[in-house]
Design a protein around this motif. Structure first.
Motif, PDB file in Angstrom:
ATOM      1  N   ARG A 258     -24.855   2.017   5.760  1.00  0.00           N
ATOM      2  CA  ARG A 258     -25.070   1.476   7.107  1.00  0.00           C
ATOM      3  C   ARG A 258     -23.926   1.859   8.041  1.00  0.00           C
ATOM      4  O   ARG A 258     -24.155   2.166   9.224  1.00  0.00           O
ATOM      5  N   ASN A 259     -22.699   1.855   7.549  1.00  0.00           N
ATOM      6  CA  ASN A 259     -21.579   2.282   8.390  1.00  0.00           C
ATOM      7  C   ASN A 259     -21.728   3.745   8.786  1.00  0.00           C
ATOM      8  O   ASN A 259     -21.427   4.126   9.925  1.00  0.00           O
ATOM      9  N   ALA A 260     -22.171   4.572   7.863  1.00  0.00           N
ATOM     10  CA  ALA A 260     -22.375   5.989   8.176  1.00  0.00           C
ATOM     11  C   ALA A 260     -23.416   6.147   9.273  1.00  0.00           C
ATOM     12  O   ALA A 260     -23.253   6.957  10.202  1.00  0.00           O
ATOM     13  N   GLN A 261     -24.502   5.383   9.200  1.00  0.00           N
ATOM     14  CA  GLN A 261     -25.521   5.444  10.244  1.00  0.00           C
ATOM     15  C   GLN A 261     -24.957   5.010  11.594  1.00  0.00           C
ATOM     16  O   GLN A 261     -25.255   5.624  12.626  1.00  0.00           O
ATOM     17  N   LEU A 262     -24.150   3.956  11.594  1.00  0.00           N
ATOM     18  CA  LEU A 262     -23.541   3.490  12.844  1.00  0.00           C
ATOM     19  C   LEU A 262     -22.628   4.558  13.439  1.00  0.00           C
ATOM     20  O   LEU A 262     -22.657   4.811  14.650  1.00  0.00           O
ATOM     21  N   LEU A 263     -21.828   5.190  12.612  1.00  0.00           N
ATOM     22  CA  LEU A 263     -20.917   6.229  13.099  1.00  0.00           C
ATOM     23  C   LEU A 263     -21.683   7.422  13.662  1.00  0.00           C
ATOM     24  O   LEU A 263     -21.307   7.995  14.686  1.00  0.00           O
ATOM     25  N   VAL A 264     -22.766   7.804  12.987  1.00  0.00           N
ATOM     26  CA  VAL A 264     -23.597   8.909  13.477  1.00  0.00           C
ATOM     27  C   VAL A 264     -24.177   8.565  14.850  1.00  0.00           C
ATOM     28  O   VAL A 264     -24.197   9.406  15.761  1.00  0.00           O
ATOM     29  N   ASP A 265     -24.637   7.328  15.017  1.00  0.00           N
ATOM     30  CA  ASP A 265     -25.221   6.911  16.291  1.00  0.00           C
ATOM     31  C   ASP A 265     -24.173   6.850  17.410  1.00  0.00           C
ATOM     32  O   ASP A 265     -24.469   7.149  18.574  1.00  0.00           O
ATOM     33  N   LEU A 266     -22.955   6.474  17.062  1.00  0.00           N
ATOM     34  CA  LEU A 266     -21.906   6.308  18.065  1.00  0.00           C
ATOM     35  C   LEU A 266     -21.203   7.608  18.416  1.00  0.00           C
ATOM     36  O   LEU A 266     -20.615   7.729  19.502  1.00  0.00           O
ATOM     37  N   LYS A 267     -21.232   8.568  17.537  1.00  0.00           N
ATOM     38  CA  LYS A 267     -20.462   9.801  17.732  1.00  0.00           C
ATOM     39  C   LYS A 267     -20.760  10.511  19.056  1.00  0.00           C
ATOM     40  O   LYS A 267     -19.830  10.936  19.751  1.00  0.00           O
ATOM     41  N   PRO A 268     -22.019  10.678  19.478  1.00  0.00           N
ATOM     42  CA  PRO A 268     -22.272  11.407  20.733  1.00  0.00           C
ATOM     43  C   PRO A 268     -21.613  10.786  21.953  1.00  0.00           C
ATOM     44  O   PRO A 268     -21.160  11.497  22.857  1.00  0.00           O
ATOM     45  N   SER A 269     -21.534   9.453  21.995  1.00  0.00           N
ATOM     46  CA  SER A 269     -20.945   8.801  23.166  1.00  0.00           C
ATOM     47  C   SER A 269     -19.464   8.496  22.989  1.00  0.00           C
ATOM     48  O   SER A 269     -18.683   8.616  23.928  1.00  0.00           O
ATOM     49  N   LYS A 270     -19.063   8.118  21.798  1.00  0.00           N
ATOM     50  CA  LYS A 270     -17.677   7.725  21.559  1.00  0.00           C
ATOM     51  C   LYS A 270     -16.749   8.914  21.326  1.00  0.00           C
ATOM     52  O   LYS A 270     -15.575   8.887  21.714  1.00  0.00           O
ATOM     53  N   CYS A 271     -17.269   9.938  20.682  1.00  0.00           N
ATOM     54  CA  CYS A 271     -16.423  11.093  20.355  1.00  0.00           C
ATOM     55  C   CYS A 271     -17.268  12.363  20.349  1.00  0.00           C
ATOM     56  O   CYS A 271     -17.547  12.940  19.291  1.00  0.00           O
ATOM     57  N   PRO A 272     -17.710  12.810  21.539  1.00  0.00           N
ATOM     58  CA  PRO A 272     -18.578  13.991  21.589  1.00  0.00           C
ATOM     59  C   PRO A 272     -17.909  15.255  21.056  1.00  0.00           C
ATOM     60  O   PRO A 272     -18.596  16.203  20.684  1.00  0.00           O
ATOM     61  N   GLN A 273     -16.572  15.273  21.016  1.00  0.00           N
ATOM     62  CA  GLN A 273     -15.879  16.443  20.479  1.00  0.00           C
ATOM     63  C   GLN A 273     -15.754  16.397  18.957  1.00  0.00           C
ATOM     64  O   GLN A 273     -15.284  17.355  18.344  1.00  0.00           O
ATOM     65  N   CYS A 274     -16.176  15.286  18.354  1.00  0.00           N
ATOM     66  CA  CYS A 274     -16.104  15.163  16.900  1.00  0.00           C
ATOM     67  C   CYS A 274     -17.194  16.001  16.235  1.00  0.00           C
ATOM     68  O   CYS A 274     -18.344  16.021  16.680  1.00  0.00           O
ATOM     69  N   TYR A 275     -16.821  16.649  15.177  1.00  0.00           N
ATOM     70  CA  TYR A 275     -17.756  17.489  14.436  1.00  0.00           C
ATOM     71  C   TYR A 275     -18.514  16.704  13.369  1.00  0.00           C
ATOM     72  O   TYR A 275     -19.603  17.114  12.960  1.00  0.00           O
ATOM     73  N   ALA A 276     -17.933  15.620  12.881  1.00  0.00           N
ATOM     74  CA  ALA A 276     -18.494  14.942  11.722  1.00  0.00           C
ATOM     75  C   ALA A 276     -18.123  13.472  11.764  1.00  0.00           C
ATOM     76  O   ALA A 276     -17.455  12.988  12.687  1.00  0.00           O
ATOM     77  N   ILE A 277     -18.594  12.756  10.743  1.00  0.00           N
ATOM     78  CA  ILE A 277     -18.131  11.397  10.514  1.00  0.00           C
ATOM     79  C   ILE A 277     -17.584  11.338   9.100  1.00  0.00           C
ATOM     80  O   ILE A 277     -17.929  12.159   8.243  1.00  0.00           O
ATOM     81  N   ASN A 278     -16.703  10.375   8.855  1.00  0.00           N
ATOM     82  CA  ASN A 278     -16.107  10.211   7.532  1.00  0.00           C
ATOM     83  C   ASN A 278     -16.150   8.752   7.102  1.00  0.00           C
ATOM     84  O   ASN A 278     -16.069   7.842   7.940  1.00  0.00           O
ATOM     85  N   LEU A 279     -16.254   8.540   5.814  1.00  0.00           N
ATOM     86  CA  LEU A 279     -16.248   7.183   5.278  1.00  0.00           C
ATOM     87  C   LEU A 279     -14.851   6.730   4.865  1.00  0.00           C
ATOM     88  O   LEU A 279     -14.667   5.573   4.482  1.00  0.00           O
ATOM     89  N   ALA A 280     -13.878   7.629   4.921  1.00  0.00           N
ATOM     90  CA  ALA A 280     -12.525   7.281   4.489  1.00  0.00           C
ATOM     91  C   ALA A 280     -11.528   8.141   5.248  1.00  0.00           C
ATOM     92  O   ALA A 280     -11.868   9.211   5.761  1.00  0.00           O
ATOM     93  N   PRO A 281     -10.267   7.706   5.323  1.00  0.00           N
ATOM     94  CA  PRO A 281      -9.237   8.524   5.968  1.00  0.00           C
ATOM     95  C   PRO A 281      -9.050   9.859   5.249  1.00  0.00           C
ATOM     96  O   PRO A 281      -9.371   9.999   4.068  1.00  0.00           O
ATOM     97  N   SER A 282      -8.494  10.827   5.980  1.00  0.00           N
ATOM     98  CA  SER A 282      -8.251  12.134   5.376  1.00  0.00           C
ATOM     99  C   SER A 282      -7.195  12.051   4.278  1.00  0.00           C
ATOM    100  O   SER A 282      -7.194  12.850   3.339  1.00  0.00           O
ATOM    101  N   ASP A 283      -6.289  11.079   4.379  1.00  0.00           N
ATOM    102  CA  ASP A 283      -5.337  10.795   3.309  1.00  0.00           C
ATOM    103  C   ASP A 283      -6.066   9.982   2.242  1.00  0.00           C
ATOM    104  O   ASP A 283      -6.423   8.821   2.454  1.00  0.00           O
ATOM    105  N   VAL A 284      -6.310  10.601   1.092  1.00  0.00           N
ATOM    106  CA  VAL A 284      -7.164   9.978   0.078  1.00  0.00           C
ATOM    107  C   VAL A 284      -6.579   8.675  -0.458  1.00  0.00           C
ATOM    108  O   VAL A 284      -7.302   7.861  -1.053  1.00  0.00           O
TER     109      VAL A 284
END
Length: 441
Positions: A258-284
């Motif tokens: 569900r969080n992934a779906q929310l991020l996908v829906d928000l990406k166009p308006s919140k971060c149009p320059q973003c290429y993707a969404i992530n479920l965790a920080p880049s630092d593992v």
């Protein structure tokens, strides 16, 4: 005389009627053939190209439009001759998803999930168990991509019942070729052998080391999987939604889908320059900042999702990906592919992780004949109540982390990818579902 003339015209009409009917039927048949040929021409490429244009499809995440794939006119794809096992696995790749009777409809806005695995059964059981607890998972198509064939791994996936599931096996995995390339050939150079002195085959990497099939399979599998999922499968090559990618040592939280779906829906308006969404920080090792804001940072390799537009940009950099002397797919992306896009490659995530890396050994570490990597197989992931429900807020601002830590453009790679045969096989994967335009020069 008039009667004779009328009789003659009637006879002509009676003869012409069958002839006219034959002509009409022939025209209709020819039209149907032409329509079918236009539909079936270049089955992988044309239909895959159709989805990238974004025309049609409405709300069902599919498109049917022409897509133009630019291929290197100087490169001819060459795939190794398949063994009996490889061929049998290719046939399994064409099987339809299981559990379609239990989950007959994938709703609008659903995500497809790709889980890529090698041979760590204890890890896979934990991941599958965590996926089974993710809210909304029954809406997804789960594709499990195997690097090699291992019966216990196969058995675990066969037992999945919580969503539609499709298995694919990399038919050119080095693990399927014990006596020939892309596995180990008897005439291959080993270690730091000098080809001229040993009369062996192979090209060393930038550090003087020759290829290790166990190591190069990491990058081969990821690249084959990406090309197959986006452009080769009936179930996904017309899919224009986001595809979520996870590994066999990624623990998935109950709120992840569900969080992934929310991020996908928000990406166009919140971060149009973003290429993707992530479920965790880049630092593992990071759990997230806990802020009340979304975070845009470099793309991580835990639970990342992007769409076909981004895949087309990645696919266009096939030569850079396949010739960079680095055996890790993610470091290759960070050091050469993403920098070639010309602007920072951001990924949108929440302030708390929804997936976690729990593996204690690398994907192929300890996978020798007598030393398989097995630890206690326990996932020591602490879940709080907030991790069990969707916790992304639409009214949050976005905090951009501009200083990108880790591998950057200019890093020359850890090596392991100097053999021209691996580079050519990698490029062949990029073109295996596409065909050159015969009209092009």
């Amino acid at each position: 005389m008039a009667t004779a003339s009328s009789h003659h015209r009637a006879r002509l009409r009676s003869r012409a009627a069958p002839l006219l009917a034959v002509v009409v039927l022939a025209v209709l048949a020819l039209t149907a053939i032409l329509r079918a040929s236009r539909h079936d021409f270049v089955p992988g490429a044309a239909r895959a190209a159709a989805a990238a244009a974004g025309v049609g499809g409405g709300g069902n995440n599919h498109t049917i439009a022409q897509r133009k794939i630019l291929l290197d006119p100087d490169f001819t794809p060459r795939l190794p001759r398949q063994s009996a096992l490889s061929l049998s696995l290719s046939q399994r790749n064409a099987l339809p998803p299981r559990n379609a009777d239990r989950f007959p409809r994938l709703p609008d806005g659903h995500l497809n999930i790709v889980l890529y695995v090698h041979n760590r059964p204890r890890y896979l059981r934990l991941v599958v168990d965590s996926l089974s607890r993710a809210h909304g998972i029954g809406e997804a198509l789960l594709i499990v991509s195997h690097d090699g064939y291992f019966p216990e791994m196969d058995k675990i996936v066969q037992a999945i019942t919580f969503c539609q599931v499709k298995q694919i096996f990399a038919p050119y995995s080095p693990h399927l070729f014990p006596e020939a390339f892309p596995g180990v050939s008897s005439g291959d150079c080993q270690g730091k052998d000098k080809a001229a002195e040993k009369h062996c085959q192979g090209d060393p990497d930038q550090y003087g080391n020759h290829r290790s099939p166990r190591i190069v399979s990491l990058k081969h599998h990821w690249w084959w999987m990406m090309n197959t999922v986006w452009d080769g499968l009936d179930e996904t090559r017309d899919f224009d939604g986001h595809i979520l990618f996870i590994e066999e040592d990624h623990y998935i939280f109950p709120n992840a889908y569900r969080n992934a779906q929310l991020l996908v829906d928000l990406k166009p308006s919140k971060c149009p320059q973003c290429y993707a969404i992530n479920l965790a920080p880049s630092d593992v090792k990071a759990k997230g900042e806990g802020w009340e804001s979304l975070v845009a940072e470099k793309m991580g390799n835990i639970g990342y999702a992007f769409n076909r537009t981004v895949w087309r940009k990645i696919h266009a950099k096939a030569k850079q990906f396949c010739t960079f002397d680095e055996y890790n797919w993610d470091i290759t992306m960070w050091a050469t592919v993403y920098p070639s896009f010309g602007s920072p490659v951001y990924s949108l995530r929440g302030p708390r992780r929804s997936a976690a890396h729990f593996g204690k050994c690398g994907l192929h570490q300890g996978q020798g004949l007598s030393n398989v990597c097995v630890d206690n197989g326990d996932a020591t992931v602490q879940l709080d109540a907030i991790d069990k429900v969707p916790n992304i807020k639409a009214n949050w601002p976005v905090h951009i982390i501009k200083r990108q830590e880790g591998y950057q453009a200019g890093f020359k790679g850890w090596g392991g990818w100097g053999d021209k045969r691996d580079q050519e096989l990698c490029l062949s994967f990029a073109y295996m579902h596409h065909f050159k335009d015969p009209s092009s020069p």
